[in-house]
Design a protein around this motif. Structure first.
Motif, PDB file in Angstrom:
ATOM      1  N   GLY A  25       0.831  -1.190   0.000  1.00  0.00           N
ATOM      2  CA  GLY A  25       0.000   0.000   0.000  1.00  0.00           C
ATOM      3  C   GLY A  25       0.870   1.246   0.000  1.00  0.00           C
ATOM      4  O   GLY A  25       1.751   1.403  -0.847  1.00  0.00           O
ATOM      5  N   ASP A  26       0.654   2.129   0.961  1.00  0.00           N
ATOM      6  CA  ASP A  26       1.444   3.360   1.064  1.00  0.00           C
ATOM      7  C   ASP A  26       2.728   3.166   1.875  1.00  0.00           C
ATOM      8  O   ASP A  26       3.532   4.097   1.995  1.00  0.00           O
ATOM      9  CB  ASP A  26       0.605   4.470   1.724  1.00  0.00           C
ATOM     10  N   LEU A  27       2.916   1.980   2.426  1.00  0.00           N
ATOM     11  CA  LEU A  27       4.091   1.713   3.256  1.00  0.00           C
ATOM     12  C   LEU A  27       5.267   1.293   2.378  1.00  0.00           C
ATOM     13  O   LEU A  27       5.137   0.396   1.534  1.00  0.00           O
ATOM     14  CB  LEU A  27       3.777   0.604   4.260  1.00  0.00           C
ATOM     15  N   ARG A  28       6.408   1.943   2.595  1.00  0.00           N
ATOM     16  CA  ARG A  28       7.608   1.619   1.817  1.00  0.00           C
ATOM     17  C   ARG A  28       8.823   1.662   2.725  1.00  0.00           C
ATOM     18  O   ARG A  28       9.024   2.618   3.465  1.00  0.00           O
ATOM     19  CB  ARG A  28       7.802   2.626   0.672  1.00  0.00           C
ATOM     20  N   HIS A  29       9.638   0.602   2.692  1.00  0.00           N
ATOM     21  CA  HIS A  29      10.905   0.567   3.418  1.00  0.00           C
ATOM     22  C   HIS A  29      12.028   0.372   2.411  1.00  0.00           C
ATOM     23  O   HIS A  29      11.965  -0.571   1.603  1.00  0.00           O
ATOM     24  CB  HIS A  29      10.961  -0.596   4.424  1.00  0.00           C
ATOM     25  N   ASP A  30      13.050   1.227   2.460  1.00  0.00           N
ATOM     26  CA  ASP A  30      14.234   0.925   1.661  1.00  0.00           C
ATOM     27  C   ASP A  30      15.117  -0.020   2.477  1.00  0.00           C
ATOM     28  O   ASP A  30      14.836  -0.319   3.647  1.00  0.00           O
ATOM     29  CB  ASP A  30      14.966   2.195   1.228  1.00  0.00           C
ATOM     30  N   TRP A  31      16.209  -0.491   1.858  1.00  0.00           N
ATOM     31  CA  TRP A  31      17.011  -1.508   2.529  1.00  0.00           C
ATOM     32  C   TRP A  31      17.695  -0.968   3.788  1.00  0.00           C
ATOM     33  O   TRP A  31      17.880  -1.694   4.766  1.00  0.00           O
ATOM     34  CB  TRP A  31      18.025  -2.122   1.571  1.00  0.00           C
ATOM     35  N   ALA A  32      18.077   0.305   3.782  1.00  0.00           N
ATOM     36  CA  ALA A  32      18.690   0.876   4.987  1.00  0.00           C
ATOM     37  C   ALA A  32      17.698   0.902   6.141  1.00  0.00           C
ATOM     38  O   ALA A  32      18.016   0.523   7.276  1.00  0.00           O
ATOM     39  CB  ALA A  32      19.206   2.282   4.697  1.00  0.00           C
TER      40      ALA A  32
END
Length: 544
Positions: free
Chosen positions: A42-49
């Motif tokens: 959905g609107d949740l996004r995590h990059d690898w850091a």
């Protein structure tokens, strides 16, 4: 040199069996691809850091509560970022991740808690009854944390992560045979068993999957998650994480075909791990013609064989992008593979109809008789396998281990044969076979024939007790939308395709077949539904 370290024959001194902790995958990605998307829902996004930071924070919180190497962490959750984080956080501590299918009942999860000896329980907030059942289990976990909103548990995983944010936890040293994951079988017969997966084994599995299922994958790829992360989809996402690729989840646990295609188009999804029933839904839904899915390179289907008519429909709609693999949880999917190039869209001399492919890289498959001897090509026997992807055995279950291994070979319990070129053909589960009038009958062969009828979408054939023949076959059919067929019509259609002794004695028509939480159609569920509906009452009349 002491006797304890004496060199064996050949003069080679045994070295350390130390291997990479699987959580190092996240460390690698955080270094090389810090701003690249790791996880989207959905609107949740995590990059690898950010993802690495969360993994360390949750690991720190678990460590503060006494979780260390070898401890089991039970996780009962719908697909979400915290569940994915919990996998790597557990690995990082050298502990054992014990995920459950979120569709299980409270008493079933309580059994898994006891059977695994779980020391911690992370439970999604939607399942207070499950938390209560696990709290009452013996032995009970030392603590229960909630995932997401709700009132259960003494703490919430997100709050734990927030409190420990910034704490760096290094991956604990592990050896090849150190457990990392208890992979519970789906329990189609009896209680679920915990297959012990290890760091060394899973490193091989990751490499093998990248080699055989999605060759050429990089961080530029994106994978759509449409199945529970607790099982095969979790292994797939672990493998994609090893390439730094992005995992994209549906917004809810409900499988929404329209949303799936919207995400495929928006994020240029390149691969999906699924099961035949879900792939069939993707192919038959109108959305397949409404969205751009040209980015798809690999749609991997596993968990159950796919009927030929469904294969052809998928190839017609999606192109030669489907990949089949055969592999139980105990072998972590690594038995055979049928790559896209070998999926022929039309029947003919080049179409290997019915095969599940050839041996996976580094694995050996053999068809054996009841005495464990290899049978000639074309002769049916039990499919057995050896290689680095085979699990370490069932946890605390010596009886199951004794039955499942013979001379080092893992016995799958599946029946099949192999051709001269090494292609494997599954003919059914040994447990699905029934004996009618002294003849062995394998339901899959009959199901394949019934599915060639244009009005039939799904079918399950099983044997039921009969006072005259010992057992007789019953076929439960599901018609395609807007179509129908009669019992007589299907019997007449099938009569020209199979011998009379294999003909089911009854053909029933249901709106849907019962499915497990893994998208399979276990025969035990069909049998239970037959009993519930009173469809077997006619046998009582025959017996009297």
């Amino acid at each position: 040199m002491s006797s304890a370290t004496a060199a064996p024959a050949g003069g080679v001194v045994p070295m350390s069996r130390r291997v990479m902790n699987l959580a190092h995958i996240v460390t690698q990605n955080a270094r090389r691809l810090p701003g690249h998307a790791a996880f989207i829902q959905g609107d949740l996004r995590h990059d690898w850091a950010a993802f690495d930071t969360q993994v360390s924070a949750l690991a720190a919180g678990l460590r503060a509560r006494g979780i260390g190497k070898g401890d089991r962490v039970l996780v009962h959750s719908k697909n979400c970022d915290t569940m994915f984080v919990s996998m790597f956080a557990t690995f990082r501590l050298g502990a054992v991740w014990v995920p459950t299918n979120f569709r299980l009942m409270p008493d079933e999860v309580a059994y898994l808690a006891s059977a695994s000896g779980a020391k911690a329980f992370l439970c999604h907030g939607d399942f207070p009854e499950h938390a209560a059942a696990v709290a009452a289990a013996s032995p009970a976990p030392a603590f229960i944390w909630r995932i997401g909103p709700g009132s259960l548990g003494e703490d919430e995983a997100g709050a734990v992560i927030a409190r420990h944010r910034g704490e760096k936890v290094e991956s604990v040293a592990v050896e090849r045979d150190d457990p990392c994951w208890f992979f519970f079988t789906s329990g189609t017969t009896g209680r679920s068993k915990a297959a012990v997966l290890t760091h060394g084994q899973m490193s091989f599995v990751v490499t093998n999957h990248l080699c055989d299922l999605v060759p050429g994958s990089t961080e530029a790829d994106a994978s759509l998650v449409v199945a529970p992360l607790s099982h095969g989809a979790g292994v797939h996402q672990l493998m994609m994480s090893a390439r730094g690729a992005t995992s994209i989840l549906l917004s809810t646990e409900r499988f929404d075909v329209d949303e799936a295609y919207r995400l495929i188009e928006r994020y240029r999804i390149s691969n999906i791990f699924t099961v035949p029933t879900i792939l069939k839904m993707l192919v038959e839904h109108p959305a397949v013609d409404q969205y751009d899915h040209s980015s798809l390179r690999y749609i991997i289907y596993a968990g159950a064989p796919m009927y030929r008519e469904d294969q052809k429909a998928a190839l017609k709609k999606l192109g030669k992008v489907i990949v089949q693999y055969f592999g139980l949880g105990e072998v972590t999917g690594n038995i055979t593979v049928l790559p896209p190039a070998l999926h022929e869209p039309e029947d003919g001399p080049h179409a290997r109809i019915g095969t599940c492919g050839f041996e996976r890289t580094g694995m050996q498959v053999q068809i054996q008789d009841d005495d464990g001897k290899e049978v000639p090509p074309g002769v049916q026997g039990e499919i057995c396998v050896i290689g680095p992807a085979v699990f370490a055995g069932y946890y605390d279950n010596p009886e199951a281990n004794a039955k499942s291994f013979r001379d080092g070979w893992f016995r799958t319990g599946d029946l099949g044969h192999m051709d001269e070129q090494g292609f494997v053909y599954i003919t059914g589960r040994a447990s699905d076979m029934y004996i009618s009038g002294g003849s062995n009958i394998y339901p899959r062969e009959i199901e394949e024939k019934i599915l060639t009828h244009p009005a039939i979408a799904e079918v399950a054939v099983l044997g039921v007790p009969d006072p005259v023949w010992g057992e007789i076959g019953i076929a439960v059919c599901v018609a395609r939308p807007g179509q129908g067929a009669s019992e007589g019509e299907i019997a007449e259609f099938l009569g020209a395709k199979i011998p009379r002794y294999k003909m089911p004695k009854r053909f029933l028509f249901w709106e849907a077949l019962p499915k497990s939480g893994y998208g399979k159609v276990p025969k035990r569920l069909v049998r239970d539904e037959l009993e519930k509906r009173g469809e077997l009452d006619f046998l009582k009349g025959k017996a009297s």
